[in-house]
Design an enzyme around this catalytic site. Structure first.
Site, PDB file in Angstrom:
ATOM      1  N   LYS A 255     -38.277  -4.651  10.656  1.00 56.67           N
ATOM      2  CA  LYS A 255     -38.598  -5.923  10.031  1.00 56.67           C
ATOM      3  C   LYS A 255     -37.896  -6.155   8.700  1.00 56.67           C
ATOM      4  O   LYS A 255     -37.857  -7.278   8.225  1.00 56.67           O
ATOM      5  CB  LYS A 255     -40.105  -6.107   9.916  1.00 56.67           C
ATOM      6  CG  LYS A 255     -40.834  -5.091   9.122  1.00 56.67           C
ATOM      7  CD  LYS A 255     -42.330  -5.390   9.209  1.00 56.67           C
ATOM      8  CE  LYS A 255     -43.126  -4.260   8.596  1.00 56.67           C
ATOM      9  NZ  LYS A 255     -44.535  -4.331   8.879  1.00 56.67           N
ATOM     10  N   ARG A 256     -37.382  -5.104   8.090  1.00 52.85           N
ATOM     11  CA  ARG A 256     -36.642  -5.345   6.850  1.00 52.85           C
ATOM     12  C   ARG A 256     -35.314  -6.039   7.127  1.00 52.85           C
ATOM     13  O   ARG A 256     -34.772  -6.737   6.290  1.00 52.85           O
ATOM     14  CB  ARG A 256     -36.366  -4.030   6.137  1.00 52.85           C
ATOM     15  CG  ARG A 256     -37.519  -3.629   5.273  1.00 52.85           C
ATOM     16  CD  ARG A 256     -37.035  -2.748   4.158  1.00 52.85           C
ATOM     17  NE  ARG A 256     -38.178  -2.294   3.379  1.00 52.85           N
ATOM     18  CZ  ARG A 256     -38.103  -1.390   2.434  1.00 52.85           C
ATOM     19  NH1 ARG A 256     -36.952  -0.817   2.167  1.00 52.85           N
ATOM     20  NH2 ARG A 256     -39.160  -1.043   1.748  1.00 52.85           N
TER      21      ARG A 256
END
Ligand code: GLU
Length: 483
Positions: A255-256
């Site tokens: 998700k980063r």
């Protein structure tokens, strides 16, 4: 076992619904449909601490949004229910006791201290990490007595300690593993709950699953699973481990680096049919190599053997391009209908209107005042830019603040409301000892692009988690580059 094709998606309800779940579900769904079989949804909630119903609900909603409707599942029932593992405890107990009786599994009474020491010793001496089989030699009568006396224990699978095992994955062929490398897996934890491995195998068998199609990360568990099937005397299903979705730098999708929540894609206005088409391209090519195709076409062409193993890159730009193509192909009326499902729905407008009501003088003012409720990214207005990005203000410092707030406080919120957002923001301030004033204004700017807005928590609640998240992420990127 039934001879029709039965596949399943078995998500653990521990967070936002993940794009990887949709990807795996798609291949399972398509294979079942191709063969006139059934696609099953099973909720794997054996992790009692991390599992929750809000997450389960979101999984249902996301899969339905994509049109990947299951034939059997916790909400609709079916002949092999219940479909939620937390409701199947007795089934697992009954099965594991069979393994204990046959000597394929054994109770292990080792204390946490002993296991910690063992691990330290193995590390120090550069030995292979894992359980050393200490309790394997306890006589069955003795362990039965100790169990009935209530002594704390787990149940472990007795893996062969020598030789090699060969397991078969449809895409990779035979995989041979040195048995000594495979740990005696815990099957039942000390609280009596099964681990993933036991519950997963028992359920796949009892639910008549013929093809286990799942993510590559489970391939290392395959020898244990195969051992379990053998110990029970059950026929093996076909195992097919799909290649992992990757970020552009080839690391596992995270998700980063990429939005991964299906809620994000829905909220950002991706069309479900474009999403499915794009996910089908991950590891799969049509015989004629065309890139745009419908789910029905995918179903009729799919053969698992043709999935390729080169790590498929989840490329947001390409997905966006494909989505644009789908949008252009919509009839005008259909496009309007799609807009009405979200931003122009009465439901959404009735949430936004109260926040603008007191602050507009003509009806038209509504559109400029409330614009940020309808856009994706926001532009920072003059005041906002000076306040947030002014020289001398510590950009990287604020970026760090935002990251902590986002990752540790906002992202874990599953039910996103005025109260839960306010609570998270205040807890963040307490924990990091920054004043609300220092945090709230930068956040207001990040999520709206302005310094003057309706009340912050109400605004964030209406914008929703996904929009707030991606705007804060963007602010982090902007702030990090300020010198
Ligand atoms: N509960 C596992 C997961 O969420 C399922 C893995 C499998 O399909 O066996 O990934």
């Amino acid at each position: 076992m039934s001879d029709t094709v039965r596949t399943r998606i078995a998500p653990s309800p521990t967070g936002d619904p993940h794009v990887g779940t949709a990807y795996v579900a798609l291949f399972n769904y398509a294979l079942a449909k191709k063969h006139g079989g059934q696609f099953i949804l099973r909720i794997e909630d054996t992790d009692r601490v991390r599992s929750n119903t809000a997450s389960e609900e979101m999984i249902f909603e996301a899969l339905r949004w994509l049109g990947l409707q299951w034939d059997e599942g916790p909400d609709i029932g079916g002949p092999c229910g219940p479909y939620r593992q937390s409701e199947r405890s007795e089934i697992y107990t009954e099965h594991v006791e069979k393994l204990v009786a046959s000597g394929d599994a054994y109770p292990c009474f080792c204390t946490r201290e002993r296991l910690t020491e063992l691990r330290a010793h193995q590390r120090e001496n550069k030995l292979a990490l894992g359980y050393d089989g200490h309790c394997r030699s306890i006589a069955p009568e003795e362990s039965a007595t100790r169990r009935s006396a209530g002594e704390e224990h787990v149940i472990r699978l007795a893996m062969p300690s020598e030789g090699e095992s060969t397991v078969i994955d449809l895409l990779r062929g035979e995989i041979t593993i040195d048995n000594a490398q495979v740990d005696d897996q815990v099957l039942v934890k000390s609280d009596g709950f099964p681990t993933y491995h036991l519950a997963n195998v028992v359920d796949d068998h009892l639910m008549g699953i013929t093809h286990v199609i799942r993510a590559e990360e489970w391939i290392s568990s395959l020898p244990k699973h195969v051992r379990l099937y053998e110990a029970f005397g059950w026929e093996l299903p076909v195992f097919c481990h799909l290649p992992l979705l990757r970020n552009a730098d080839k690391s596992k999708i995270s998700k980063r680096k990429n939005p991964v929540s299906l809620n994000h894609f829905k909220r950002a206005g991706f069309l479900p049919e474009a999403m499915l088409n794009y996910l089908a391209l991950m590891g799969w090519t049509m015989p004629d190599e065309r890139e745009e195709f419908s789910i029905a076409e995918f179903i009729s062409e799919l053969t698992l053997e043709r999935i390729s193993l080169g790590g498929p890159v989840f490329d947001l730009q390409k997905l966006t391009w494909l989505n644009g193509k789908y949008i252009r192909e919509l009839e005008g009326k259909e496009l309007l209908e799609r807009l009405k499902t979200q931003w122009l729905s009465d439901e959404y407008l009735l949430k936004v209107l109260p926040l603008a009501h007191e602050r507009i003088e003509t009806l038209q003012d509504f559109f400029s005042y409330a614009a940020f409720f309808f856009t994706g990214d926001v532009e920072y207005d003059e005041k906002a830019r000076t306040k947030l990005l002014a020289k001398g203000k510590n950009g990287p410092q604020t970026a760090k603040l935002f990251r902590g707030l986002l990752e540790d406080f906002l992202e874990p919120i599953l039910v996103w409301t005025v109260d839960s957002v306010e609570d998270a923001m205040r807890r963040f301030c307490e924990k990091t000892e920054v004043t609300p004033k220092e945090v709230f204004m930068p956040v207001r700017i990040a999520v709206t692009g302005r310094t003057a807005t309706p009340p912050l928590f109400d605004t964030m609640a209406v914008l929703g988690k996904e929009v707030c998240r991606s705007r804060i992420r963007r602010a982090i990127e902007v702030l990090r580059t300020i010198k």
